[in-house]
Design an enzyme around this catalytic site. Sequence first.
Site, mmCIF file in Angstrom:
data_model
loop_
_atom_site.group_PDB
_atom_site.id
_atom_site.type_symbol
_atom_site.label_atom_id
_atom_site.label_comp_id
_atom_site.label_asym_id
_atom_site.label_seq_id
_atom_site.Cartn_x
_atom_site.Cartn_y
_atom_site.Cartn_z
ATOM 1 N N LYS A 53 104.297 29.533 -10.081
ATOM 2 C CA LYS A 53 105.023 29.119 -11.293
ATOM 3 C C LYS A 53 105.223 30.314 -12.229
ATOM 4 O O LYS A 53 106.305 30.480 -12.802
ATOM 5 C CB LYS A 53 104.267 27.990 -12.006
ATOM 6 C CG LYS A 53 104.374 26.648 -11.276
ATOM 7 C CD LYS A 53 103.462 25.583 -11.864
ATOM 8 C CE LYS A 53 103.398 24.367 -10.944
ATOM 9 N NZ LYS A 53 102.377 23.396 -11.330
ATOM 10 N N GLN A 97 97.195 21.966 -15.006
ATOM 11 C CA GLN A 97 97.181 21.948 -13.548
ATOM 12 C C GLN A 97 96.103 20.993 -13.045
ATOM 13 O O GLN A 97 94.961 21.030 -13.504
ATOM 14 C CB GLN A 97 96.931 23.380 -13.019
ATOM 15 C CG GLN A 97 97.154 23.544 -11.535
ATOM 16 C CD GLN A 97 98.606 23.351 -11.096
ATOM 17 O OE1 GLN A 97 99.534 23.621 -11.831
ATOM 18 N NE2 GLN A 97 98.788 22.878 -9.879
ATOM 19 N N ASP A 120 106.121 18.605 -16.883
ATOM 20 C CA ASP A 120 105.737 18.022 -15.596
ATOM 21 C C ASP A 120 106.176 16.558 -15.518
ATOM 22 O O ASP A 120 106.149 15.963 -14.439
ATOM 23 C CB ASP A 120 104.206 18.058 -15.455
ATOM 24 C CG ASP A 120 103.740 18.967 -14.342
ATOM 25 O OD1 ASP A 120 104.555 19.333 -13.492
ATOM 26 O OD2 ASP A 120 102.541 19.292 -14.332
#
Length: 287
Positions: A53, A97, A120
């Site tokens: 990312k 995460q 997200d």
Amino acid sequence: MAATVIDGAAVTREVYAQLEERVAALGRMNVRPGLAVCLAGDNAASKIYIRNKVRACNGAGIHSEIHPFDADCPQDVLLAALDKLNRNPRVHGILVQLPLPAQLDAELVTNAIAPEKDVDGMTRHSLGALVAGHPLHEPCTPRAVMALLDHAGIAIDGREAVVVGRSAIVGKPMALMLMARGATVTVCHSRTPDLARHARRADILVVAAGRARLVTADMVKPGAAVLDVGINRIAGQGIVGDVDYAGVREIAGWITPVPGGVGPMTIAMVIANTVRAAERSAAVSAA
Ligand code: GUN
């Protein structure tokens, strides 16, 4: 005839080229999109995801920052950091995460992200907005699947779609997004008797079950579009998807490979959501 392979890496390059123009336009307004990634502990797979990312951010001219936390980090510390990031104007997108270490409540922590920064698409706010038909940030993996379908010119309206997997981050939002585009959607999961019977009806088959090579050629309708969300590490074989690629490729009309299919596109969608968040915040401050 063998399926057309949907090359995720090639499509992703086109997406980045379009994002480059939008990042440049923001730059002319003195706005640089920024993504903050929180990582608690040292899960090896998480580190690889984050590295990819950050690389993607660098390639797209986006600011990124990693916020590491110890594996035994108290929840209050992580929540306080998220509160600060929520109020930081340089940060337009925030990711926590997953998986988180066991002492942390992933649901509670994820939902501490401000809705406008939830790139997200994992918070209850984002998922609720999707259910209501007014998405804010759509989850990146189903968004990647939709973008690959569109890029390949695969019709969705009026088609039979089968989603294998019912997770809150892939299966459920995937079903909603396909439904919103006019597909008739069936969701199958680990408790579905006779998966093959359902799968064989699909014009569009999205597999996000987390089981290596679960879907075999006999479960696929000839000519169907098969999108493989799986990432399974098998000793001695590397990474394989949830679809038996070699067999299904002979039956399907379109297929995504693993690696190199949905995966790279998912990362591009994190960047796309961050750019969109920056555009929205620039529009608000210009108003
Ligand atoms: N862990 C594995 N995939 C993901 C993802 O897409 N987002 C987050 N936040 N954590 C993950």
